[in-house]
Enzyme design. Sequence first.
Site, PDB file in Angstrom:
ATOM      1  N   ASN A   7       4.662 -18.059  20.034  1.00  0.00           N
ATOM      2  CA  ASN A   7       5.177 -17.416  21.233  1.00  0.00           C
ATOM      3  C   ASN A   7       5.621 -16.019  20.822  1.00  0.00           C
ATOM      4  OD1 ASN A   7       7.025 -16.370  23.200  1.00  0.00           O
ATOM      5  ND2 ASN A   7       7.280 -18.425  24.049  1.00  0.00           N
ATOM      6  N   GLU A  34       3.519 -16.313  26.128  1.00  0.00           N
ATOM      7  CA  GLU A  34       4.409 -15.267  26.628  1.00  0.00           C
ATOM      8  C   GLU A  34       3.876 -13.867  26.296  1.00  0.00           C
ATOM      9  OE1 GLU A  34       8.974 -15.186  27.490  1.00  0.00           O
ATOM     10  OE2 GLU A  34       8.666 -16.540  25.806  1.00  0.00           O
ATOM     11  N   ASP A 147       4.112 -23.563  23.222  1.00  0.00           N
ATOM     12  CA  ASP A 147       5.546 -23.638  23.480  1.00  0.00           C
ATOM     13  C   ASP A 147       5.748 -24.658  24.597  1.00  0.00           C
ATOM     14  OD1 ASP A 147       8.175 -23.347  24.215  1.00  0.00           O
ATOM     15  OD2 ASP A 147       8.109 -21.173  24.479  1.00  0.00           O
ATOM     16  N   ASN A 149       8.654 -26.021  25.403  1.00  0.00           N
ATOM     17  CA  ASN A 149       9.992 -25.944  25.978  1.00  0.00           C
ATOM     18  C   ASN A 149      10.629 -27.331  26.087  1.00  0.00           C
ATOM     19  OD1 ASN A 149      10.989 -23.267  26.466  1.00  0.00           O
ATOM     20  ND2 ASN A 149       9.328 -22.977  27.941  1.00  0.00           N
ATOM     21  N   ASP A 218       8.193 -25.602  19.765  1.00  0.00           N
ATOM     22  CA  ASP A 218       6.775 -25.248  19.631  1.00  0.00           C
ATOM     23  C   ASP A 218       6.083 -26.380  18.869  1.00  0.00           C
ATOM     24  OD1 ASP A 218       6.820 -22.167  20.452  1.00  0.00           O
ATOM     25  OD2 ASP A 218       8.571 -22.581  19.199  1.00  0.00           O
ATOM     26  N   ASP A 247      11.679 -14.258  19.228  1.00  0.00           N
ATOM     27  CA  ASP A 247      12.696 -15.266  18.951  1.00  0.00           C
ATOM     28  C   ASP A 247      12.086 -16.593  18.511  1.00  0.00           C
ATOM     29  OD1 ASP A 247      11.665 -15.537  21.495  1.00  0.00           O
ATOM     30  OD2 ASP A 247      13.595 -15.447  22.524  1.00  0.00           O
ATOM     31  N   HIS A 248      10.759 -16.675  18.521  1.00  0.00           N
ATOM     32  CA  HIS A 248      10.030 -17.823  17.969  1.00  0.00           C
ATOM     33  C   HIS A 248       9.409 -17.441  16.628  1.00  0.00           C
ATOM     34  CE1 HIS A 248       9.635 -20.263  21.820  1.00  0.00           C
ATOM     35  NE2 HIS A 248      10.040 -19.087  22.273  1.00  0.00           N
TER      36      HIS A 248
END
Length: 257
Positions: A7, A34, A147, A149, A218, A247-248
């Site tokens: 991501n 993303e 991802d 989530n 993930d 941030d991943h």
Amino acid sequence: MKIATFNVNGINGRLPVLLRWLDEARPDVVCLQELKAQHDNFPRAAIEAAGYGAIWQGQKSWNGVAILARGCEPHETRRGLPGGDEDTQSRYLEAAVRGVLIGCLYLPNGNPAPGPKFSYKLAWFERLKAVARGLLAQDLPVVLAGDYNVMPTDLDVYKPERWLDDALFRPEVRQAYAELLAQGWTDALRARHPGERIYTFWDYFRNAYARDAGLRIDHLLLSPAVAPRLKAAEVDREVRGWEKASDHAPVWIELAD
């Protein structure tokens, strides 16, 4: 064969990070989520210069998914999930690469929960499970990467008690993930690291990365036709610490030929 999911949290803003990682890690296939870029703003030239063919589905400001393949062009097999005629969000892309069918997905966040966004997440999950069931019925080597989530268990979140009402950790979402696995899929990272706290995401706030206050959201799921080929599954954690990083962190598996 090395297959990764990442991501990127904005492909154009993070392009130097992505290109550096591609050069150092040299994955054969990469699923990106993303993109946060309109379809025509995908940095195709830079990706091709790095040695990768690509297919992608962009969306202005939000979402967006892509599949990259080193030294070849992914052969697209599906764009979007069935059953959502009015769904305009760019969240699923599927392609065949070197004998493996790759599904790249970006499952909705779902917050706040309960609410319309959470209902959309659960409905999207049901559509994904239907597609996954159909793929298994074909007895093909399939990897569903992206991802999700979802933190599947308490082991996948640094302080479970703080996340009980979050859409990434609510019982309905974990149940949906468990039902997906029960179809016959193997969670590659957990299969190689049973019982280990291993994260793929660290928030930008409260010094989360330095404190290792992370989440495992993930995932790469393997069909029975490819799961026996799994040799390794790791997180390139150090990438999260690079300047202007997502941030991943990238997550990858290695399959035996």
